[in-house]
Scaffold this motif. Structure first.
Motif, PDB file in Angstrom:
ATOM      1  N   THR A 180       0.821  -1.222   0.000  1.00 39.90           N
ATOM      2  CA  THR A 180       0.000   0.000   0.000  1.00 39.90           C
ATOM      3  C   THR A 180       0.849   1.263   0.000  1.00 39.90           C
ATOM      4  N   THR A 181       2.129   1.129   0.334  1.00 45.07           N
ATOM      5  CA  THR A 181       2.996   2.310   0.314  1.00 45.07           C
ATOM      6  C   THR A 181       3.592   2.492  -1.081  1.00 45.07           C
ATOM      7  N   GLU A 216      10.357   1.997   2.604  1.00 44.56           N
ATOM      8  CA  GLU A 216       9.460   1.343   3.574  1.00 44.56           C
ATOM      9  C   GLU A 216       9.290  -0.138   3.242  1.00 44.56           C
ATOM     10  N   ARG A 253       0.735  -7.978  11.164  1.00 43.63           N
ATOM     11  CA  ARG A 253       0.769  -6.887  12.149  1.00 43.63           C
ATOM     12  C   ARG A 253       1.996  -5.997  11.913  1.00 43.63           C
ATOM     13  N   ALA A 268       1.668  -3.467   8.995  1.00 48.26           N
ATOM     14  CA  ALA A 268       0.608  -2.442   8.986  1.00 48.26           C
ATOM     15  C   ALA A 268       1.125  -1.121   8.427  1.00 48.26           C
ATOM     16  N   GLY A 269       0.373  -0.541   7.493  1.00 49.38           N
ATOM     17  CA  GLY A 269       0.768   0.726   6.889  1.00 49.38           C
ATOM     18  C   GLY A 269       1.638   0.563   5.652  1.00 49.38           C
ATOM     19  N   VAL A 270       2.159  -0.616   5.432  1.00 47.76           N
ATOM     20  CA  VAL A 270       3.017  -0.873   4.265  1.00 47.76           C
ATOM     21  C   VAL A 270       2.353  -1.873   3.325  1.00 47.76           C
ATOM     22  N   SER A 277      -1.315  -4.596   2.900  1.00 49.33           N
ATOM     23  CA  SER A 277      -2.615  -5.010   3.439  1.00 49.33           C
ATOM     24  C   SER A 277      -2.946  -6.393   2.886  1.00 49.33           C
TER      25      SER A 277
END
Ligand code: HEM
Length: 433
Positions: free
Chosen positions: A84-85, A90, A210, A213-215, A217
């Motif tokens: 997602t990034t 990252e 977990r 998360a943020g990188v 999905s």
């Protein structure tokens, strides 16, 4: 027993059938060679090591990733993820963090250095805790990179990887009868967690998700509860949900020469751009729903002629024991014992011209609302090139009698990099480095 029959049954000769399948003389010769390689590998089997205890740890470091030729564990949690990034940094950091967590969890430790219960009281623990006290349970975690990690479906090179995409890493072609659901197909990345305790496999995937998360999905995931293949000569052959032994004629871990030929990406990869994949393999997944209700109301004879083996011992039809060689010339009562439309006939290297390492799991995902089990085989195959591996076999299965009883509902392909060498190495270092 071979009778005077000229090779015809039901008006279709074997020669014509092979022609109809697009397998000409060259293909049959290639199949013969494939069979030869498998035969030679049987000699390697003599050196086969005994299977480790189900609770032991499987070494994380090595030339190849664990979870490919590792004797297949009993449970699976497979997850496909989308990145997602847009930040390459990252993504790289996540691969480093995942490697560290996988190294720890496969050794039976918590995902993080502090652990589930020893950390700061007002911060989330760096492990979720459900595996406290459980042994390593043979956990392996295998990572793969999907085609969309290199170039998105609309052609965007998000992470500067497009030039490093190996030529064989492309979406699989459509096959007749496919009923694929895009929501449970594809993915930028995958993690295959196998263990002999389902809680250990689920714990591993949960913690890696977990950490991501943020990188990343989760795109889709699949649980499997019973291995459907043996991948080592030290293992008994399990049964799939049709009740048949599955994995008898699989490639096996002790089968070094055949693994080099059919499973591992070798030194001959095209161009330097894909050198990072040497020692890796391609992973194909297919969620195959098995229509168990019609299968269960078919006769034993129909079932055996569909597979091409007996249900009890797993022997090829016309032979006596499970590991007797498949012989397509054997006749019983004037008919070929192994039908030309049987699964084994069409999947066998003699007719498909290739071999793959199968490592699938059974699943039951509840019922479908119409009173039928949503059950089947989460098919996993490893090969050195999907085009000459899964795709070639699956194309050869288009006349498979088993097609009446199965539906492919999801599909994905990933390139699995080579193993993590040591404590300083990380998944994908050669690709991103
Ligand atoms: C639900 C779907 C499937 C079921 C229930 C199934 C079941 C079986 C069974 C019972 C055998 C015989 C035992 C053995 O040698 O392992 C077998 C063999 C085999 N299957 Fe499948 N299979 C399925 C799908 C597939 C698919 C999709 C492929 C590849 C495209 C495949 C490739 C093979 C191969 C290569 C063999 C070994 C044939 C030989 O060398 O004799 N199978 N399968």
């Amino acid at each position: 027993m071979t009778g005077p029959d000229d090779g015809r049954r039901g008006g279709l000769s074997r020669r014509r059938l092979l022609g109809a399948l697009g397998v000409g003389t060259a293909g049959v010769l290639a199949g013969g060679a494939a069979g030869g390689a498998l035969g030679r590998a049987t000699a390697d089997d003599a050196a086969g090591a005994p299977a480790p205890s189900p609770t032991d740890a499987v070494p994380f470091h090595g030339a190849h990733q664990a979870g490919i030729v590792t004797p297949a564990q009993d449970r699976l949690h497979f997850v496909a993820l989308d990145v997602t990034t847009d930040s390459r940094d990252e993504l790289v950091q996540l691969l480093r963090d995942w490697t560290a967590a996988a190294r720890r969890m496969t050794a039976g430790q918590d995902a993080g250095e502090v652990g589930a219960v020893a950390g700061e009281r007002y911060a989330p623990p760096d492990d979720t805790g459900e595996a406290i006290g459980l042994p390593p349970s043979g956990l392996t975690i295998t990572v793969g990179f999907g085609p969309t990690l290199f170039t998105t479906a609309d052609g965007v090179d998000r992470f500067g990887l497009a030039a490093r995409r190996p030529a064989p890493l492309v979406e699989l072609p459509a096959f007749p009868g496919d009923q694929l659901d895009p929501a449970i197909s594809g993915g930028d990345l995958c993690l295959q967690a196998c263990a002999n305790d389902p809680q250990v496999a689920v714990h591993a995937v949960r913690n890696l998700v977990r950490i991501g998360a943020g990188v990343v999905s989760v795109r889709w995931s699949q649980l499997g509860f019973g291995r459907t293949s043996s991948t080592s000569t030290g293992q008994d052959t399990p049964r799939n949900l049709f009740g048949f032994k599955d994995g008898t004629a699989n490639l096996k871990a002790e089968n070094g020469s055949a693994l080099d030929r059919f499973v591992w990406v070798g030194d001959d990869v095209e161009g330097t751009a894909a050198e990072w994949l040497r020692g890796g393999s391609y992973l194909v997944t297919r969620r195959i729903r098995m229509l168990v209700e019609p299968w269960d109301s078919s006769s034993l004879d129909e079932q055996q002629r569909t597979i091409g083996r007996t249900k009890g011992s797993g022997a090829p039809l016309g032979q006596r024991a499970e590991f007797d060689p498949v012989d397509f010339t054997t006749q019983v009562d004037g008919e070929f014992a192994v039908p030309e439309t049987s699964h084994v006939f069409l999947a066998h290297p003699t007719n498909s011209g290739t071999a793959i390492l199968r490592r699938g799991y059974s699943f039951v995902d509840g019922s479908d609302g119409l009173g039928r089990l949503d059950a089947g085989l989460f098919f996993i195959a490893f090969q050195r090139d999907p085009a000459t591996g899964f795709v070639q076999v699956q194309r050869n299965l288009r006349l498979d009698a088993m097609n009446e009883y199965v539906r492919h509902t999801s599909s994905a392909v990933f390139a699995c990099p080579p193993g993590v060498r040591d404590a300083d190495d990380w998944w994908g270092r050669a690709l991103f480095g």
